[in-house]
Write an enzyme that holds these catalytic residues in place. Sequence first.
Site, mmCIF file in Angstrom:
data_model
loop_
_atom_site.group_PDB
_atom_site.id
_atom_site.type_symbol
_atom_site.label_atom_id
_atom_site.label_comp_id
_atom_site.label_asym_id
_atom_site.label_seq_id
_atom_site.Cartn_x
_atom_site.Cartn_y
_atom_site.Cartn_z
ATOM 1 N N ASP A 7 -3.716 -8.561 -1.856
ATOM 2 C CA ASP A 7 -2.428 -8.613 -1.183
ATOM 3 C C ASP A 7 -1.919 -10.046 -1.257
ATOM 4 O OD1 ASP A 7 -0.305 -7.429 0.461
ATOM 5 O OD2 ASP A 7 -1.048 -8.772 2.022
ATOM 6 N N HIS A 150 1.179 -10.014 9.373
ATOM 7 C CA HIS A 150 0.677 -9.792 8.029
ATOM 8 C C HIS A 150 -0.204 -10.971 7.615
ATOM 9 C CE1 HIS A 150 3.742 -6.619 6.538
ATOM 10 N NE2 HIS A 150 3.650 -6.584 7.852
#
Length: 230
Positions: A7, A150
């Site tokens: 990610d 995040h």
Amino acid sequence: MREIVFDTETTGFDPFNGDRLVEIGCVEVENFLPTGNVYHQYVNPERDMPEGAFKIHGLSEEFLKGYPTFAEIYAEFVDFVGDANLVAHNADFDMKFINYELSQVGHSEYPKTRAIDTLNMARRKFPGSPNTLDALCKRFSVDNSNRIKHGALLDAELLAEVYLELRGGRQRGLELDTAKKSAADTETVATKPRILREARPHAPSAEELLRHAEFVAKIGQEALWHKVKA
């Protein structure tokens, strides 16, 4: 089968409009099971941090100034990935930034054929349902309680668990791992040299023949051995 679940966090949506990579998180999986090997790196984007991006990941310009640029760390990232396929949620986004950054340092880009998109997998498996990372964690009972903002490594770790479930669950991963070990054991057995031994003698000795004759004589004419000889 080795794969890298990864990610990224960025300053925005478009590297061709000045946005840059600010964090990379990678989790190595073998037959869909995490191996424990990870790669994590914050990256100095050499630019300001837009307020909208900061609200998503909480990485400030001041914080990132203390970290190396992508040009300084890309070799470590490329070495960690090796020849494995890259697994990401909405892979087009992450691959776009990774490939842009690689192109800026003169390194070849990763082809689309090496990208596996878990978002597309989830859409095919659960059409019409929410398929965000949080929604999939809830569906598969993956604990994402620490996901307040995040973060590339945390999100990659959560995605690795989700990816395992999308591929059939932990049982399938264990079955593949067991099959691989069984094949290796079979190969070891098959290649082990066979030891040949000389046949042992089975002919009776003279003493054994004499005792047998005496035993048959005691039984008389009804003895089975008389019938066999006949």
